[in-house]
Design a protein around this motif. Structure first.
Motif, PDB file in Angstrom:
ATOM      1  N   TRP A 260      42.395  33.098 -94.034  1.00 14.59           N
ATOM      2  CA  TRP A 260      41.963  31.728 -93.764  1.00 14.59           C
ATOM      3  C   TRP A 260      42.967  30.702 -94.252  1.00 14.59           C
ATOM      4  CZ3 TRP A 260      38.721  30.841 -90.104  1.00 14.59           C
ATOM      5  CH2 TRP A 260      37.870  31.879 -89.716  1.00 14.59           C
ATOM      6  N   THR A 261      43.825  31.079 -95.177  1.00 18.17           N
ATOM      7  CA  THR A 261      44.925  30.184 -95.549  1.00 18.17           C
ATOM      8  C   THR A 261      45.879  30.021 -94.375  1.00 18.17           C
ATOM      9  OG1 THR A 261      44.788  30.756 -97.904  1.00 18.17           O
ATOM     10  CG2 THR A 261      46.877  29.829 -97.106  1.00 18.17           C
ATOM     11  N   TRP A 262      46.218  31.132 -93.733  1.00 14.13           N
ATOM     12  CA  TRP A 262      47.102  31.056 -92.571  1.00 14.13           C
ATOM     13  C   TRP A 262      46.427  30.356 -91.396  1.00 14.13           C
ATOM     14  CZ3 TRP A 262      52.022  31.127 -92.422  1.00 14.13           C
ATOM     15  CH2 TRP A 262      52.748  31.860 -93.362  1.00 14.13           C
ATOM     16  N   MET A 263      45.143  30.598 -91.209  1.00 13.29           N
ATOM     17  CA  MET A 263      44.416  29.887 -90.151  1.00 13.29           C
ATOM     18  C   MET A 263      44.505  28.378 -90.390  1.00 13.29           C
ATOM     19  SD  MET A 263      42.887  31.844 -87.778  1.00 13.29           S
ATOM     20  CE  MET A 263      41.356  31.042 -87.242  1.00 13.29           C
ATOM     21  N   ALA A 264      44.315  27.952 -91.642  1.00 13.97           N
ATOM     22  CA  ALA A 264      44.372  26.525 -91.973  1.00 13.97           C
ATOM     23  C   ALA A 264      45.767  25.956 -91.736  1.00 13.97           C
ATOM     24  CB  ALA A 264      43.943  26.310 -93.427  1.00 13.97           C
ATOM     25  N   LEU A 265      46.794  26.697 -92.139  1.00 10.45           N
ATOM     26  CA  LEU A 265      48.164  26.221 -91.963  1.00 10.45           C
ATOM     27  C   LEU A 265      48.530  26.110 -90.485  1.00 10.45           C
ATOM     28  CD1 LEU A 265      49.923  28.271 -94.791  1.00 10.45           C
ATOM     29  CD2 LEU A 265      49.471  25.799 -94.781  1.00 10.45           C
ATOM     30  N   ILE A 266      48.099  27.075 -89.698  1.00  7.82           N
ATOM     31  CA  ILE A 266      48.369  27.023 -88.254  1.00  7.82           C
ATOM     32  C   ILE A 266      47.671  25.830 -87.619  1.00  7.82           C
ATOM     33  CG2 ILE A 266      47.992  28.208 -86.056  1.00  7.82           C
ATOM     34  CD1 ILE A 266      48.337  30.858 -87.633  1.00  7.82           C
ATOM     35  N   VAL A 267      46.431  25.605 -88.026  1.00  2.71           N
ATOM     36  CA  VAL A 267      45.674  24.461 -87.507  1.00  2.71           C
ATOM     37  C   VAL A 267      46.404  23.155 -87.804  1.00  2.71           C
ATOM     38  CG1 VAL A 267      43.613  23.071 -87.938  1.00  2.71           C
ATOM     39  CG2 VAL A 267      43.387  25.507 -87.471  1.00  2.71           C
ATOM     40  N   LEU A 268      46.914  23.010 -89.016  1.00  2.62           N
ATOM     41  CA  LEU A 268      47.639  21.788 -89.380  1.00  2.62           C
ATOM     42  C   LEU A 268      48.959  21.674 -88.622  1.00  2.62           C
ATOM     43  CD1 LEU A 268      46.984  21.655 -93.240  1.00  2.62           C
ATOM     44  CD2 LEU A 268      45.873  20.330 -91.434  1.00  2.62           C
ATOM     45  N   ALA A 269      49.545  22.817 -88.278  1.00  3.00           N
ATOM     46  CA  ALA A 269      50.801  22.802 -87.526  1.00  3.00           C
ATOM     47  C   ALA A 269      50.609  22.261 -86.115  1.00  3.00           C
ATOM     48  CB  ALA A 269      51.393  24.208 -87.462  1.00  3.00           C
ATOM     49  N   PHE A 270      49.376  22.319 -85.607  1.00  5.13           N
ATOM     50  CA  PHE A 270      49.114  21.796 -84.265  1.00  5.13           C
ATOM     51  C   PHE A 270      49.308  20.277 -84.197  1.00  5.13           C
ATOM     52  CE2 PHE A 270      46.504  25.706 -83.412  1.00  5.13           C
ATOM     53  CZ  PHE A 270      47.282  26.142 -82.348  1.00  5.13           C
ATOM     54  N   ILE A 271      49.224  19.602 -85.318  1.00  7.68           N
ATOM     55  CA  ILE A 271      49.358  18.143 -85.306  1.00  7.68           C
ATOM     56  C   ILE A 271      50.768  17.726 -84.891  1.00  7.68           C
ATOM     57  CG2 ILE A 271      49.241  16.041 -86.688  1.00  7.68           C
ATOM     58  CD1 ILE A 271      46.996  17.361 -88.298  1.00  7.68           C
ATOM     59  N   PRO A 272      51.841  18.216 -85.586  1.00 11.13           N
ATOM     60  CA  PRO A 272      53.187  17.854 -85.110  1.00 11.13           C
ATOM     61  C   PRO A 272      53.502  18.445 -83.740  1.00 11.13           C
ATOM     62  CG  PRO A 272      53.311  19.465 -86.893  1.00 11.13           C
ATOM     63  CD  PRO A 272      51.900  18.974 -86.850  1.00 11.13           C
ATOM     64  N   ILE A 273      52.961  19.629 -83.452  1.00  9.13           N
ATOM     65  CA  ILE A 273      53.189  20.234 -82.134  1.00  9.13           C
ATOM     66  C   ILE A 273      52.616  19.336 -81.049  1.00  9.13           C
ATOM     67  CG2 ILE A 273      52.591  22.166 -80.631  1.00  9.13           C
ATOM     68  CD1 ILE A 273      52.711  23.974 -83.094  1.00  9.13           C
ATOM     69  N   LEU A 274      51.440  18.775 -81.304  1.00  9.59           N
ATOM     70  CA  LEU A 274      50.808  17.885 -80.338  1.00  9.59           C
ATOM     71  C   LEU A 274      51.664  16.650 -80.094  1.00  9.59           C
ATOM     72  CD1 LEU A 274      48.211  17.385 -78.644  1.00  9.59           C
ATOM     73  CD2 LEU A 274      47.326  16.104 -80.601  1.00  9.59           C
ATOM     74  N   VAL A 275      52.313  16.163 -81.154  1.00  5.24           N
ATOM     75  CA  VAL A 275      53.137  14.956 -81.048  1.00  5.24           C
ATOM     76  C   VAL A 275      54.350  15.198 -80.156  1.00  5.24           C
ATOM     77  CG1 VAL A 275      54.598  13.343 -82.318  1.00  5.24           C
ATOM     78  CG2 VAL A 275      52.392  14.047 -83.268  1.00  5.24           C
ATOM     79  N   ILE A 276      54.987  16.363 -80.297  1.00  5.81           N
ATOM     80  CA  ILE A 276      56.230  16.617 -79.552  1.00  5.81           C
ATOM     81  C   ILE A 276      55.998  17.325 -78.216  1.00  5.81           C
ATOM     82  CG2 ILE A 276      57.548  16.741 -81.692  1.00  5.81           C
ATOM     83  CD1 ILE A 276      57.581  19.777 -81.419  1.00  5.81           C
ATOM     84  N   SER A 277      54.801  17.880 -78.000  1.00  3.18           N
ATOM     85  CA  SER A 277      54.537  18.626 -76.774  1.00  3.18           C
ATOM     86  C   SER A 277      54.395  17.685 -75.583  1.00  3.18           C
ATOM     87  CB  SER A 277      53.259  19.453 -76.923  1.00  3.18           C
ATOM     88  OG  SER A 277      52.920  20.066 -75.686  1.00  3.18           O
ATOM     89  N   PRO A 278      54.976  18.063 -74.428  1.00  7.75           N
ATOM     90  CA  PRO A 278      54.815  17.236 -73.228  1.00  7.75           C
ATOM     91  C   PRO A 278      53.412  17.334 -72.636  1.00  7.75           C
ATOM     92  CG  PRO A 278      56.019  19.233 -72.715  1.00  7.75           C
ATOM     93  CD  PRO A 278      55.869  19.205 -74.204  1.00  7.75           C
ATOM     94  N   SER A 279      52.637  18.314 -73.081  1.00  4.29           N
ATOM     95  CA  SER A 279      51.288  18.500 -72.541  1.00  4.29           C
ATOM     96  C   SER A 279      50.290  18.699 -73.673  1.00  4.29           C
ATOM     97  CB  SER A 279      51.245  19.712 -71.600  1.00  4.29           C
ATOM     98  OG  SER A 279      49.909  20.034 -71.257  1.00  4.29           O
ATOM     99  N   SER A 280      49.413  17.726 -73.868  1.00  4.55           N
ATOM    100  CA  SER A 280      48.374  17.881 -74.884  1.00  4.55           C
ATOM    101  C   SER A 280      47.340  18.901 -74.453  1.00  4.55           C
ATOM    102  CB  SER A 280      47.700  16.536 -75.167  1.00  4.55           C
ATOM    103  OG  SER A 280      47.039  16.039 -74.012  1.00  4.55           O
ATOM    104  N   THR A 281      47.202  19.103 -73.129  1.00  5.19           N
ATOM    105  CA  THR A 281      46.232  20.087 -72.628  1.00  5.19           C
ATOM    106  C   THR A 281      46.601  21.490 -73.082  1.00  5.19           C
ATOM    107  OG1 THR A 281      45.686  18.751 -70.685  1.00  5.19           O
ATOM    108  CG2 THR A 281      45.203  21.102 -70.561  1.00  5.19           C
ATOM    109  N   ALA A 282      47.898  21.832 -73.023  1.00  9.55           N
ATOM    110  CA  ALA A 282      48.342  23.160 -73.438  1.00  9.55           C
ATOM    111  C   ALA A 282      48.017  23.398 -74.906  1.00  9.55           C
ATOM    112  CB  ALA A 282      49.845  23.307 -73.193  1.00  9.55           C
ATOM    113  N   VAL A 283      48.320  22.412 -75.757  1.00  6.69           N
ATOM    114  CA  VAL A 283      48.040  22.536 -77.186  1.00  6.69           C
ATOM    115  C   VAL A 283      46.542  22.603 -77.426  1.00  6.69           C
ATOM    116  CG1 VAL A 283      48.376  21.492 -79.455  1.00  6.69           C
ATOM    117  CG2 VAL A 283      50.145  21.254 -77.703  1.00  6.69           C
ATOM    118  N   ASP A 284      45.799  21.774 -76.714  1.00  5.74           N
ATOM    119  CA  ASP A 284      44.348  21.711 -76.865  1.00  5.74           C
ATOM    120  C   ASP A 284      43.695  23.047 -76.530  1.00  5.74           C
ATOM    121  OD1 ASP A 284      41.815  20.618 -77.264  1.00  5.74           O
ATOM    122  OD2 ASP A 284      41.661  19.919 -75.207  1.00  5.74           O
ATOM    123  N   ARG A 285      44.102  23.653 -75.428  1.00  5.43           N
ATOM    124  CA  ARG A 285      43.502  24.925 -75.008  1.00  5.43           C
ATOM    125  C   ARG A 285      43.794  26.047 -75.998  1.00  5.43           C
ATOM    126  NH1 ARG A 285      40.965  25.544 -69.972  1.00  5.43           N
ATOM    127  NH2 ARG A 285      40.149  23.479 -69.463  1.00  5.43           N
TER     128      ARG A 285
END
Length: 348
Positions: A260-285
Motif C-alpha cells: 500500500w505504500t507503493w500504491m500510494a506513491l503511484i497514485v501521487l505520481a499520477f498528478i504530475p503525469i496528468l499535468v504533462i500528459s496530452p490526454s487526461s482521459t488516458a491517465v484517468d482510465r
C-alpha cells in the motif's frame, strides 16, 4: 436518483451499528448484498455513458463468428458478448455476468477491511455507481483486480498474476497493475523481478502489441480530456497522503505495508503525469485501477486518526465526505445525465 442514494445510505447507516451474528447470518447478509448489487448493475436500462457503445458492439458481434468476435474485441469481452447474443440474453447477459464478478471482488475486498460496511459505503458513490454502472469492461477488470490485490497482500504473487491476466482479457489496461508485484515484494526480490518481468513482457505481446497504435491514436494523439479526471485523481491522492502520513498506525505486516505504500506513491505520481500528459482521459482510465486505495484507507481511518479516539466522529466525517461526493456528482457532473434516472430493465 433515489436508488443511488439507497445504495449508499444503507451500508453507510448500517456501518454505525455493531451487531453480533452467526457466521451463517453474516454470509446470508453478504450474499444478499452481492445479489442486489449484481441485479442493479446487470439489469440497468440505458444507464451509463457507454451504454450506446455496448449496444453497437452487440450489433457488430451479431455478424461475427465466435473466433472473429474474440479477435475483434478484448478476448473475454468478445467471447462473453458473442455467447450472450447467441443465447438471446443481449446486453443484460453480459452486464449480469460482469456485475456478478465485480460484486464478488468488491465484497471480498470490503470483508477484508476492519469496517466492511464502511468500506462498502466508500465504494458506492464512484466505484460502483460511476465505474461499474458506466464502464462495464473496466468494472469487471477492477473486480478481478480487487481479488488480485488481496492475493498480493497474502504474498501470493502467482495468484495475483493469474487474476490480472484474466482481467486483461476483458480490458487490456489491467496489465498496468502487474509491476506492483515487483514493487511490493519483500523477499526473493531478484527472482520476483525476473519472473514477473518476463510475465509482463509476455502479457504485453499477447494483449497490447497489436492494439498499442490504436490506443495511442485514441487517447494520446486525439488528446481526449476527461472533465472530471483531475477530481478523480485528487480523490485517490487524498487517502494516499493520509496513508503515507500515518502508515505506522495502520499496524500492517511488512508485505501489506509495502504494497500500500507503493500504491500510494503511484497514485501521487499520477498528478504530475496528468499535468504533462496530452490526454487526461488516458491517465484517468488507468487511475481507475487505484480507486481501491480509497476503500482501504478510509475504512481504516477511524482506527488511525487521533490514535483511534473519536472513532464514531471520524467515521461520520468519512460518510459525510462520500455522501457529498455522490450529491455533487449526481447534480453537477457533466455526464450524470446518462445515469439519470436509474431504470431497471424488468420494470420497463
Amino acid at each position: 436518483m433515489w436508488p443511488y442514494w439507497l445504495m449508499f445510505l444503507v451500508p453507510a447507516g448500517a456501518s454505525f451499528f455493531r451487531v453480533r451474528s452467526t457466521r451463517a447470518v453474516m454470509w446470508l447478509g453478504w450474499g444478499i448484498t452481492g445479489l442486489v448489487l449484481t441485479l442493479l448493475i446487470g439489469y440497468r436500462y440505458e444507464v451509463g455513458g457507454d451504454w450506446g457503445n455496448y449496444l453497437r458492439n452487440l450489433d457488430e458481434i451479431n455478424t461475427l463468428s465466435f473466433w472473429e468476435a474474440v479477435e475483434r474485441f478484448d478476448p473475454a469481452h468478445g467471447a462473453m458478448n458473442w455467447l450472450s447474443n447467441n443465447m438471446g440474453w443481449g446486453v443484460y447477459g453480459t452486464n449480469l455476468a460482469y456485475g456478478a464478478v465485480f460484486s464478488l471482488g468488491l465484497i471480498a475486498f470490503c470483508r477484508n477491511q476492519p469496517r466492511p460496511l464502511l468500506a462498502l459505503a466508500v465504494a458506492m458513490p464512484y466505484l460502483v455507481v460511476v465505474v461499474a454502472m458506466g464502464y462495464s469492461r473496466q468494472g469487471v477488470a477492477i473486480g478481478l483486480g480487487l481479488f488480485a490485490l488481496l492475493a498480493l497482500a497474502e504474498r501470493n504473487k502467482v495468484k495475483f498474476i493469474i487474476f490480472i491476466a484474466i482481467a486483461a482479457l476483458f480490458h487490456k489496461t489491467a496489465i498496468v497493475l502487474v509491476p506492483i508485484a515487483i514493487l511490493a515484494t519483500t523477499e526473493r526480490k531478484v527472482w520476483t523481478v525476473v519472473w514477473v518481468g518476463v510475465t509482463t513482457v509476455l502479457m504485453y505481446y499477447l494483449y497490447l502489441e497489436e492494439s498499442t497504435e490504436t490506443l495511442i491514436q485514441n487517447y494520446l494523439e486525439a488528446e481526449y480530456a476527461s472533465e472530471g479526471g483531475v477530481i478523480r485523481i485528487v480523490m485517490n491522492a487524498v487517502p494516499a497522503v493520509l496513508f503515507l502520513a500515518y502508515r505506522n498506525r495502520f499496524h500492517l505486516d511488512r508485505a501489506e505495508q509495502t504494497l500500500w505504500t507503493w500504491m500510494a506513491l503511484i497514485v501521487l505520481a499520477f498528478i504530475p503525469i496528468l499535468v504533462i500528459s496530452p490526454s487526461s482521459t488516458a491517465v484517468d482510465r488507468v487511475a481507475l485501477y487505484f480507486i481501491p486505495i480509497q476503500i482501504y484507507v478510509f475504512s481504516r481511518l477511524p482506527n488511525v486518526i487521533w490514535r483511534g479516539k473519536h472513532r464514531l466522529e471520524v467515521q461520520g466525517l468519512v460518510v459525510l465526505y462520500y455522501g457529498s461526493v455522490l450529491l455533487v456528482w449526481l447534480n453537477f457532473a457533466t455526464h450524470a445525465q446518462y445515469w439519470l434516472p436509474y431504470r431497471f430493465y424488468p420494470l420497463e
